[in-house]
Design an enzyme around this catalytic site. Structure first.
Site, mmCIF file in Angstrom:
data_model
loop_
_atom_site.group_PDB
_atom_site.id
_atom_site.type_symbol
_atom_site.label_atom_id
_atom_site.label_comp_id
_atom_site.label_asym_id
_atom_site.label_seq_id
_atom_site.Cartn_x
_atom_site.Cartn_y
_atom_site.Cartn_z
ATOM 1 N N LYS A 39 0.804 -1.195 0.000
ATOM 2 C CA LYS A 39 0.000 0.000 0.000
ATOM 3 C C LYS A 39 0.851 1.264 0.000
ATOM 4 C CE LYS A 39 -2.489 -2.259 3.320
ATOM 5 N NZ LYS A 39 -3.254 -2.408 4.536
ATOM 6 N N GLY A 40 2.078 1.153 0.445
ATOM 7 C CA GLY A 40 2.902 2.320 0.730
ATOM 8 C C GLY A 40 3.077 3.304 -0.420
ATOM 9 N N GLU A 95 8.117 2.671 -5.682
ATOM 10 C CA GLU A 95 8.058 2.221 -4.288
ATOM 11 C C GLU A 95 8.067 3.428 -3.362
ATOM 12 O OE1 GLU A 95 7.272 0.470 -2.036
ATOM 13 O OE2 GLU A 95 8.524 -1.263 -1.640
ATOM 14 N N ASP A 96 7.556 3.234 -2.155
ATOM 15 C CA ASP A 96 7.586 4.329 -1.187
ATOM 16 C C ASP A 96 8.986 4.543 -0.624
ATOM 17 O OD1 ASP A 96 7.498 1.898 0.154
ATOM 18 O OD2 ASP A 96 6.006 2.511 1.639
ATOM 19 N N ASP A 99 14.493 0.437 2.230
ATOM 20 C CA ASP A 99 15.058 0.384 3.579
ATOM 21 C C ASP A 99 16.146 -0.693 3.568
ATOM 22 O OD1 ASP A 99 15.074 0.958 6.363
ATOM 23 O OD2 ASP A 99 13.656 -0.628 6.778
ATOM 24 N N LYS A 128 16.596 5.066 2.127
ATOM 25 C CA LYS A 128 17.251 5.020 3.442
ATOM 26 C C LYS A 128 18.494 4.145 3.320
ATOM 27 C CE LYS A 128 14.009 4.557 6.931
ATOM 28 N NZ LYS A 128 13.297 3.750 7.958
ATOM 29 N N PHE A 149 12.215 6.763 11.426
ATOM 30 C CA PHE A 149 11.003 6.064 11.032
ATOM 31 C C PHE A 149 10.021 7.076 10.461
ATOM 32 C CE2 PHE A 149 6.972 3.948 11.132
ATOM 33 C CZ PHE A 149 7.321 2.765 10.499
ATOM 34 N N ASP A 156 3.147 4.143 6.710
ATOM 35 C CA ASP A 156 2.319 3.970 7.898
ATOM 36 C C ASP A 156 3.114 3.600 9.142
ATOM 37 O OD1 ASP A 156 2.863 1.222 6.917
ATOM 38 O OD2 ASP A 156 1.522 0.670 8.570
ATOM 39 N N ARG A 162 -1.037 7.024 6.719
ATOM 40 C CA ARG A 162 -0.779 6.971 5.275
ATOM 41 C C ARG A 162 -1.401 8.167 4.557
ATOM 42 N NH1 ARG A 162 1.115 1.764 4.019
ATOM 43 N NH2 ARG A 162 0.211 0.100 5.260
HETATM 44 P P1 IMP Z 1 12.697 -3.022 2.739
HETATM 45 O O1 IMP Z 1 13.301 -3.192 4.116
HETATM 46 O O2 IMP Z 1 13.614 -2.215 1.849
HETATM 47 O O3 IMP Z 1 12.347 -4.347 2.151
HETATM 48 O O4 IMP Z 1 11.384 -2.190 2.904
HETATM 49 C C1 IMP Z 1 10.208 -2.846 3.227
HETATM 50 C C2 IMP Z 1 9.034 -1.935 3.431
HETATM 51 O O5 IMP Z 1 9.098 -1.476 4.771
HETATM 52 C C3 IMP Z 1 8.924 -0.673 2.612
HETATM 53 O O6 IMP Z 1 8.365 -0.882 1.334
HETATM 54 C C4 IMP Z 1 7.990 0.136 3.484
HETATM 55 O O7 IMP Z 1 6.645 -0.173 3.180
HETATM 56 C C5 IMP Z 1 8.380 -0.305 4.877
HETATM 57 N N1 IMP Z 1 9.223 0.714 5.526
HETATM 58 C C6 IMP Z 1 10.559 0.797 5.565
HETATM 59 N N2 IMP Z 1 10.981 1.878 6.243
HETATM 60 C C7 IMP Z 1 9.842 2.506 6.646
HETATM 61 C C8 IMP Z 1 9.588 3.727 7.377
HETATM 62 O O8 IMP Z 1 10.487 4.477 7.803
HETATM 63 N N3 IMP Z 1 8.279 4.025 7.587
HETATM 64 C C9 IMP Z 1 7.247 3.258 7.140
HETATM 65 N N4 IMP Z 1 7.438 2.134 6.432
HETATM 66 C C10 IMP Z 1 8.723 1.760 6.192
HETATM 67 MG MG MG Z 2 6.367 -0.398 0.523
#
Ligand code: IMP
Ligand code: MG
Length: 172
Positions: A39-40, A95-96, A99, A128, A149, A156, A162
């Site tokens: 959803k992000g 993508e949002d 991380d 990030k 965060f 969210d 959101r």
């Molecule tokens: P990944 O760790 O790169 O796989 O990111 C996984 C998902 O974690 C992202 O698509 C976001 O939806 C969520 N996420 C990562 N960091 C944050 C944050 O700071 N706030 C909210 N959601 C986050």
């Molecule tokens: Mg996401």
């Protein structure tokens, strides 16, 4: 919960417009398939699409990364990966946030493995980098962010925030 503004609504919109202009130049005369990750990335994908001038088809997939409220786990769960045939298409994933990088890696590998795309690029609203666990980077990021965060504009905390039109962070 105390939320501080990191990027206000105007800054977010102008950052997305700048990215759209780069994409408009890069894909001039081509058609793209824009895939938003729910959803992000819902806000980002929709607003980015509105600034694009080439022919665009929009698709959405739904993923979830298991984890606690403020920590992504590295395990990606595919909730809906229904896509049309992307063979021969110019595909852009939106993508949002990147991380740990596990979600981005999963998606890129999934699309490359299943379709003979003409091209594939990854756009993220937020990057990030400091938290990266896998060797992956986006082709385009609107904002580089520190290890905070973030909430708002699609992101969210426990399902909330959101809908905020800006990007904020939770102050401890
Ligand atoms: P990944 O760790 O790169 O796989 O990111 C996984 C998902 O974690 C992202 O698509 C976001 O939806 C969520 N996420 C990562 N960091 C944050 C944050 O700071 N706030 C909210 N959601 C986050
Ligand atoms: Mg996401």
């Amino acid at each position: 919960m105390n939320i501080k503004i990191l990027h206000d609504e105007m800054t977010v919109q102008s950052g997305i417009k700048d990215l759209a202009q780069k994409l408009n130049a890069e894909y001039k005369g081509k058609e793209i398939v824009l895939i938003g990750v729910l959803k992000g990335a819902v806000m980002f994908t929709v607003d980015l699409a509105k600034f694009l001038t080439m022919p665009v088809k929009m698709e959405f997939i739904k993923l979830s990364s298991y984890g606690s409220n403020t920590c992504s786990s590295g395990k990606v769960k595919a909730l809906d990966l229904t896509l049309p045939d992307l063979s021969g298409k110019n595909v852009i994933i939106s993508e949002d946030i990147i991380d740990s990088g596990h979600t981005a890696k999963f998606l890129i590998d999934y699309i490359k493995h299943n379709y003979q795309v003409e091209s594939l690029k990854f756009c993220t609203l937020l990057n990030k980098k400091i938290r990266r666990e896998v060797d992956i980077d986006s082709d385009y990021s609107v904002f580089e962010v520190d290890d905070l965060f973030l909430v708002g504009y699609g992101l969210d905390y426990d399902g909330y925030y959101r809908n905020l039109p800006y990007i904020g962070y939770i102050e401890n």
